[in-house]
Motif scaffolding. Structure first.
Motif, PDB file in Angstrom:
ATOM      1  N   TYR A  22     -25.553 -23.354  11.772  1.00 52.56           N
ATOM      2  CA  TYR A  22     -25.723 -21.955  12.600  1.00 52.56           C
ATOM      3  C   TYR A  22     -27.091 -21.518  12.344  1.00 52.56           C
ATOM      4  N   ASN A  23     -27.675 -20.203  13.051  1.00 50.78           N
ATOM      5  CA  ASN A  23     -29.134 -20.080  13.017  1.00 50.78           C
ATOM      6  C   ASN A  23     -29.078 -19.014  11.671  1.00 50.78           C
ATOM      7  N   MET A  24     -29.618 -19.621  10.583  1.00 53.77           N
ATOM      8  CA  MET A  24     -29.531 -18.660   9.168  1.00 53.77           C
ATOM      9  C   MET A  24     -30.616 -17.724   9.411  1.00 53.77           C
ATOM     10  N   ILE A  25     -31.756 -17.596  10.072  1.00 57.32           N
ATOM     11  CA  ILE A  25     -32.569 -16.703  10.373  1.00 57.32           C
ATOM     12  C   ILE A  25     -32.755 -16.166  11.735  1.00 57.32           C
ATOM     13  N   HIS A  26     -31.798 -16.168  12.422  1.00 53.73           N
ATOM     14  CA  HIS A  26     -31.791 -15.730  13.876  1.00 53.73           C
ATOM     15  C   HIS A  26     -32.221 -14.078  13.775  1.00 53.73           C
ATOM     16  N   PRO A  27     -33.030 -13.952  14.714  1.00 56.03           N
ATOM     17  CA  PRO A  27     -33.881 -12.280  14.561  1.00 56.03           C
ATOM     18  C   PRO A  27     -32.834 -11.568  14.648  1.00 56.03           C
ATOM     19  N   ASP A  28     -31.503 -11.611  15.477  1.00 57.85           N
ATOM     20  CA  ASP A  28     -30.450 -10.434  15.397  1.00 57.85           C
ATOM     21  C   ASP A  28     -29.593 -10.922  14.290  1.00 57.85           C
ATOM     22  N   ARG A  29     -29.595  -9.597  13.228  1.00 57.44           N
ATOM     23  CA  ARG A  29     -28.844  -9.695  11.999  1.00 57.44           C
ATOM     24  C   ARG A  29     -27.284  -9.933  12.420  1.00 57.44           C
ATOM     25  N   THR A  30     -26.876  -9.586  13.429  1.00 62.80           N
ATOM     26  CA  THR A  30     -25.282  -9.483  13.660  1.00 62.80           C
ATOM     27  C   THR A  30     -24.912 -10.997  14.262  1.00 62.80           C
ATOM     28  N   VAL A  31     -25.850 -11.843  14.706  1.00 60.78           N
ATOM     29  CA  VAL A  31     -25.744 -13.290  14.684  1.00 60.78           C
ATOM     30  C   VAL A  31     -25.589 -13.904  13.394  1.00 60.78           C
ATOM     31  N   ARG A  32     -26.359 -13.489  12.366  1.00 62.97           N
ATOM     32  CA  ARG A  32     -26.235 -13.956  11.202  1.00 62.97           C
ATOM     33  C   ARG A  32     -24.903 -13.983  10.643  1.00 62.97           C
ATOM     34  N   ILE A  33     -24.660 -12.495  10.615  1.00 62.26           N
ATOM     35  CA  ILE A  33     -23.270 -12.042  10.130  1.00 62.26           C
ATOM     36  C   ILE A  33     -22.357 -12.922  10.519  1.00 62.26           C
ATOM     37  N   GLN A  34     -22.250 -13.120  11.759  1.00 58.24           N
ATOM     38  CA  GLN A  34     -21.082 -13.872  12.343  1.00 58.24           C
ATOM     39  C   GLN A  34     -21.089 -15.291  12.026  1.00 58.24           C
ATOM     40  N   GLY A  35     -22.285 -15.906  11.733  1.00 49.38           N
ATOM     41  CA  GLY A  35     -22.486 -17.196  11.421  1.00 49.38           C
ATOM     42  C   GLY A  35     -21.986 -17.524  10.042  1.00 49.38           C
TER      43      GLY A  35
ATOM     44  N   ILE B 230     -20.754 -29.282   3.383  1.00 46.53           N
ATOM     45  CA  ILE B 230     -21.013 -28.739   4.801  1.00 46.53           C
ATOM     46  C   ILE B 230     -22.464 -28.521   4.891  1.00 46.53           C
ATOM     47  N   THR B 231     -23.075 -29.469   6.072  1.00 50.46           N
ATOM     48  CA  THR B 231     -24.431 -29.534   6.640  1.00 50.46           C
ATOM     49  C   THR B 231     -24.773 -27.901   7.255  1.00 50.46           C
ATOM     50  N   LEU B 232     -25.930 -27.667   6.773  1.00 54.53           N
ATOM     51  CA  LEU B 232     -26.448 -26.154   7.149  1.00 54.53           C
ATOM     52  C   LEU B 232     -27.626 -26.454   8.490  1.00 54.53           C
ATOM     53  N   CYS B 233     -27.975 -25.547   9.093  1.00 55.44           N
ATOM     54  CA  CYS B 233     -29.190 -25.291   9.900  1.00 55.44           C
ATOM     55  C   CYS B 233     -29.976 -24.297   9.186  1.00 55.44           C
ATOM     56  N   THR B 234     -31.396 -24.282   8.621  1.00 58.44           N
ATOM     57  CA  THR B 234     -31.741 -23.221   7.759  1.00 58.44           C
ATOM     58  C   THR B 234     -32.379 -22.386   8.775  1.00 58.44           C
ATOM     59  N   GLY B 235     -32.643 -22.469  10.202  1.00 61.53           N
ATOM     60  CA  GLY B 235     -32.931 -21.984  11.233  1.00 61.53           C
ATOM     61  C   GLY B 235     -34.266 -21.477  11.699  1.00 61.53           C
ATOM     62  N   THR B 236     -34.214 -20.885  12.837  1.00 57.12           N
ATOM     63  CA  THR B 236     -35.592 -20.379  13.268  1.00 57.12           C
ATOM     64  C   THR B 236     -35.546 -18.775  13.788  1.00 57.12           C
ATOM     65  N   ARG B 237     -36.590 -18.519  14.147  1.00 54.16           N
ATOM     66  CA  ARG B 237     -36.976 -17.046  14.746  1.00 54.16           C
ATOM     67  C   ARG B 237     -36.427 -17.189  16.223  1.00 54.16           C
ATOM     68  N   ASP B 238     -36.469 -18.353  16.780  1.00 56.63           N
ATOM     69  CA  ASP B 238     -36.236 -18.567  18.231  1.00 56.63           C
ATOM     70  C   ASP B 238     -34.624 -17.922  18.375  1.00 56.63           C
ATOM     71  N   ALA B 239     -34.740 -16.968  19.501  1.00 51.13           N
ATOM     72  CA  ALA B 239     -33.361 -16.822  19.717  1.00 51.13           C
ATOM     73  C   ALA B 239     -32.436 -17.195  20.355  1.00 51.13           C
ATOM     74  N   GLU B 240     -32.931 -18.367  21.151  1.00 54.37           N
ATOM     75  CA  GLU B 240     -31.977 -19.090  22.137  1.00 54.37           C
ATOM     76  C   GLU B 240     -31.813 -20.297  21.527  1.00 54.37           C
ATOM     77  N   ASP B 241     -32.613 -21.207  20.666  1.00 51.94           N
ATOM     78  CA  ASP B 241     -32.344 -22.541  20.346  1.00 51.94           C
ATOM     79  C   ASP B 241     -32.923 -22.497  18.844  1.00 51.94           C
ATOM     80  N   GLN B 242     -31.776 -23.006  18.164  1.00 58.55           N
ATOM     81  CA  GLN B 242     -31.643 -22.997  16.707  1.00 58.55           C
ATOM     82  C   GLN B 242     -32.470 -24.323  16.205  1.00 58.55           C
ATOM     83  N   TRP B 243     -32.980 -25.003  17.106  1.00 57.22           N
ATOM     84  CA  TRP B 243     -33.646 -26.456  16.993  1.00 57.22           C
ATOM     85  C   TRP B 243     -35.053 -26.253  17.490  1.00 57.22           C
TER      86      TRP B 243
END
Length: 278
Positions: A72-85, A104-117
Motif C-alpha cells: 500500500y502507499n506508505m507515504i500517500h498524501p492523504d493520512r487517512t489512506v495510510r491509516i487504512q493501509g 510481507i513485501t511492502l511499497c515504500t510509496g509515493t506522493r502521487d495520490a493515484e498510482d503508488q508506482w
C-alpha cells in the motif's frame, strides 16, 4: 537459490489451483497475493480457513510461500489512506503464520495520490522521508507483534528510490524485522551495460546482509519492462553477485504473462545452474 514466481501471474483462483499452476510452470516457490483467493490484495479481514488453505495447498503442491504481497502507499498524501493501509497490513500480518510465511513485501510509496508506482517530485522531500519513517515504525511494531519480517524494495518511482536510500532507511530504523527485496530492473530505467553492472554491484554491496528476497524482471533498452531474459538485464551477473555475497534465498520472477512462465522459468534455471558450476 529457490526459483519462484508471483502467484498472481496465473489466472485461476483458489490456493490449490494457483499453487498447482505454479508447480506446473516449473517453480518451487511463490510470492502469494490474497487476490489469488478472490479477496482484495489488502483485505479488511481474512477468515482463518482462507489463510490455512494457503499453507495446506503449499504442502500439497510442493510450493513454498516465500512471501505475501502487502503493498500500500506508505507515504500517500492523504493520512487517512495510510491509516487504512496500516490497519490492513496488521490483518495480513495476523494471518502469516496460518499461511506458512514470515515475509510481507511492502511499497515504500509515493506522493502521487493515484498510482503508488509513479514518481512524484515531493518523494525527494524531507517531509516524505519523515512520513516514511513514521509509517515504518508502526509497521515494524506490527512485525514484532506477529513475529514476521517486512520486505522493502529500492524502486525508482518510490521514496526508497535507490540502494543508497534503502541503506539509509535500514540504518535509521535499526530493526532486524526489515529485509531487502532486490530487483535489478528497479535500479535503472535506461542505462548502458557498464552502468547497469555498476548499479547492481553497488546495490548488492550496500545491502547484501539484509537481502531476504530477490526479484527477477527485465527491461527493454527503451526502459519498458519485460519478462526476465527478454531484455537488457544481465542475469548471470546479478545472480553471480548475489551468490558471491552469500545470498541463497528465493528468486521470484514477475512482470510476465502466464504463457511466458514456463520459458522464463527455464531461462532462470539455466542461469542458476550455470552459476553453481562457475
Amino acid at each position: 537459490m529457490q526459483l519462484g514466481i508471483f502467484a498472481k501471474t496465473f489466472a485461476t483462483t483458489g490456493a490449490l489451483p494457483v499453487l498447482r499452476a505454479v508447480a506446473d510452470g516449473g517453480y518451487t516457490a511463490a510470492q502469494f497475493n490474497m487476490a489469488c483467493l478472490g479477496l482484495p490484495s489488502m483485505p479488511d479481514s481474512i477468515e482463518l480457513g482462507a489463510a490455512r488453505s494457503v499453507a495446506e495447498a503449499s504442502g500439497e503442491a510442493g510450493v513454498s510461500i516465500a512471501a505475501v504481497s502487502g503493498t500500500y502507499n506508505m507515504i500517500h498524501p492523504d493520512r487517512t489512506v495510510r491509516i487504512q493501509g496500516l490497519a490492513r497490513l496488521e490483518v495480513l500480518a495476523a494471518s502469516c503464520a496460518d499461511m506458512g510465511t514470515r515475509l510481507i513485501t511492502l511499497c515504500t510509496g509515493t506522493r502521487d495520490a493515484e498510482d503508488q508506482w509513479r514518481w512524484h517530485p515531493d518523494n525527494a522531500s524531507e517531509a516524505a522521508w519523515s512520513d516514511l519513517r513514521t509509517e515504518m515504525e508502526a509497521a515494524i511494531a506490527i512485525a514484532e507483534r506477529f513475529d514476521i519480517e517486512l520486505g522493502i524494495e529500492p524502486e525508482l518511482a518510490n521514496v526508497l528510490s535507490s540502494a543508497r536510500a534503502a541503506r539509509r532507511l535500514l540504518d535509521e530504523m535499526n530493526s532486524t524485522r526489515l529485509r531487502i527485496v532486490l530487483d535489478p530492473a528497479n535500479l535503472f530505467e535506461v542505462a548502458d551495460s557498464a552502468e547497469r553492472h555498476r548499479l547492481i554491484d553497488e546495490a548488492v554491496g550496500l545491502l547484501a546482509g539484509e537481502i531476504g528476497l530477490a526479484h527477477a524482471k527485465d527491461r527493454h533498452a527503451d526502459g519498458s519492462f519485460a519478462a526476465a531474459g527478454k531484455g537488457v538485464v544481465d542475469f548471470p551477473h546479478f545472480i553471480g553477485r548475489l551468490k558471491a555475497a552469500g545470498f541463497d534465498g528465493p528468486l521470484i520472477t514477475h512482470g510476465l504473462t502466464e504463457a511466458e512462465a514456463p520459458g522464463v522459468g527455464a531461462f532462470l534455471r539455466t542461469v542458476l545452474e550455470e552459476s553453481e558450476r562457475a
